[in-house]
Scaffold this motif. Structure first.
Motif: not given
Ligand SMILES: Cc1cc2nc3c(=O)[nH]c(=O)nc-3n(C[C@H](O)[C@H](O)[C@H](O)COP(=O)(O)OP(=O)(O)OC[C@H]3O[C@@H](n4cnc5c(N)ncnc54)[C@H](O)[C@@H]3O)c2cc1C
Length: 485
Positions: A89, A163-164, A167-168, A464, A467-468
């Motif tokens: 990122n 951010e992640e 994005r979703r 990251r 977030a997943q």
């Protein structure tokens, strides 16, 4: 433009120009210049394009380094930026402050005989160029999802996760007790390593992406953790570690002995134009003082180099082990030595000696009595023990002592009034190793608060990954999210 890779056989390593120590001692600007485009292309072309790229293997983000080096060598910078930003990122930040000598560059296969490829400097060049050219765009989710996620902490871990998730398509709210975003990127790491505009530029982009920031909001004080959980479908705790380890011994309570982060925050805030009382009244200003920093990590290096720039009369770093065994980056030690810092290896403070009394009637530190140490046998962890040498005492003048001995986590379950939030024996939050979920359903954690004091690149990686996992959790638990997939 070089027409092929593997140029290391004929082209030597060249780093971007570094400002002379004399010049950089007098300001807080970054010390390295940017590569010019031909220089970046030439240095990138030194990559040997290994079949198994150890630089990538040893990068916590598994950055696809050989590919973006090749694209840079070919002048295809927009594509290089696409590849580099696909796994990271904040590549412009990692390019500046990752300890590349211990990660990618330290594992570059040409490193042994030819000096490694200057990976960090090329990474920084690619992303700075992308910003200049307008290739870095705010996030535009393909579709908006109704669920919101609350993130506690606007450091690199929290911001990467923000951010992640955005994005979703999630509605992302970031809460931080500070008035600016960035965590240690803004108030811990000094400007001469990472100029603050770089962090503020990212903040602006995230606001444009629709991420909502609630600054000056401390969870557990301004908003209860229970209320935060009620507001959001999932919560990520990315609060970092801030409890400074203490120095003991006689005189440890004298005035003029200060925690490293208080000192660095005051310097960074002053640099950002804030009025900082402890700086203006001299408490946290090294000007004209004999400064001794105790510790050997990156925080200690940042303190000594800040003190030099503030115009200290002398700056010493006292570390109980030797140079080969210090935890800080050797690159930063070299920079500090060039700037005039004196390292006193194998030395530990025993007592702090007071002398003068300030106008407030409080006794101030005047010197440190230190013991000479030697390295003994390795302990169970394999690390050599340190023992004092009998009779090996000496005294150093010190009217500002900065304690940089590391950080532990604050008591998060107590601060959040959440006794069911489980912690490890080190006080870090306990999470599932792959789920990032804490003992509370829907509450995740990432970054230093899980790992203990670590690195920016690891915080980004954790953010990251968390977030997943949050995405997976919300998909599973919310029918709306499933429908929106
Ligand atoms: C002086 C110093 C220099 C460093 N230099 C380097 C370096 O050169 N390279 C490198 O890779 N790493 C470096 N590090 C380490 C790196 O900065 C950290 O590993 C990284 O910032 C951790 O990220 P994080 O997001 O977990 O936490 P942080 O960056 O600590 O961010 C946590 C955020 O949470 C906020 N917060 C905490 N509690 C609450 C609450 N209750 N409510 C609301 N907000 C809260 C804090 O205000 C902070 O903004 C350095 C660390 C220090 C201290």
């Amino acid at each position: 433009m070089p027409d092929r890779m593997l140029q290391f056989v004929r082209l030597g390593q060249q780093n971007p120009d570094k400002r002379s120590a004399m010049v950089r001692r007098s300001d807080f600007g970054e010390i390295y210049a940017e590569f010019a485009p031909p220089q970046a292309a030439a240095q990138a072309s030194r990559c040997s394009q290994c079949g198994v790229p150890f630089c990538q293997v040893h990068c916590p983000l598994s950055n696809n380094i050989p590919d973006w080096l090749k694209l840079t060598a070919e002048g295809r910078l927009e594509e290089a930026y696409e590849v580099s930003s696909a796994t990271n990122n904040f590549p412009e930040i990692c390019g500046r402050i990752c300890p590349q000598d211990r990660l990618c560059e330290g594992n570059c296969v040409i490193e042994k005989s030819f000096d490694s490829v200057t990976i960090g400097a090329v990474e920084r060049f690619i992303t700075d160029t992308a910003f200049e050219q307008g290739w870095v765009k705010p996030i535009k989710p393909v579709r908006e999802l109704p669920q919101s996620v609350g993130i506690v902490g606007a450091g690199p871990g929290g911001l990467a996760a923000a951010e992640e998730l955005r994005r979703r398509g999630y509605q992302v709210h970031v809460y931080d007790r500070h008035d600016r975003v960035g965590g240690l990127l803004i108030y811990g790491i000094p400007n001469f390593k990472l100029e603050k505009e770089i962090v503020l530029r990212r903040h602006a982009l995230m606001v444009e992406s629709g991420i909502v920031f609630h600054l000056n909001t401390e969870i557990g004080r301004d908003l209860s953790f229970a209320d935060l959980r009620a507001r959001h479908a999932a919560v990520l705790v990315a609060t970092g570690v801030y409890k400074a380890r203490e120095i003991g011994g006689p005189g440890a309570g004298l005035a003029g002995i200060v925690p490293a982060l208080d000192y660095l925050v005051a310097a960074n805030r002053t640099g950002l134009g804030d009025a900082v009382l402890e700086f203006s009244n001299g408490t946290l200003d090294a000007r004209g003082k004999h400064v001794v920093v105790v510790g050997g990590g990156d925080t200690a290096m940042d303190c000594v180099r800040t003190a030099v720039r503030q115009g200290a009369a002398s700056v010493k770093c006292l570390y109980r082990r030797d140079k080969a065994n210090m935890p800080g980056s050797l690159r930063e030690v070299k920079n500090a030595e060039e700037e005039g810092v004196e390292f006193v290896w194998l030395a530990a403070p025993e007592a702090f000696i007071g002398g003068t009394t300030g106008p407030d009637g409080v006794e101030r530190v005047r010197s440190i009595r230190a013991a000479r140490m030697h390295l003994g046998l390795p302990d169970a962890s394999g690390r050599q023990s340190v023992e004092p040498i009998e009779g090996g005492h000496f005294t150093v003048p010190a009217d500002l002592v900065i304690k940089a001995l590391g950080f532990d986590p604050e008591d998060i379950p107590a601060a959040f009034e959440a006794p069911d939030l489980t912690v490890t024996r080190w006080g870090t939050l306990k999470t599932g190793s792959t789920t990032f979920m804490t003992s509370l359903p829907g509450v995740f954690a990432a970054g230093d608060i899980v790992r203990g004091a670590s690195l920016v690149v690891w915080a980004i990686r954790d953010g990251r990954d968390a977030a997943q996992q949050i995405h997976g959790y919300l998909k599973q638990t919310t029918a709306v999210a499933v429908a929106a997939e």
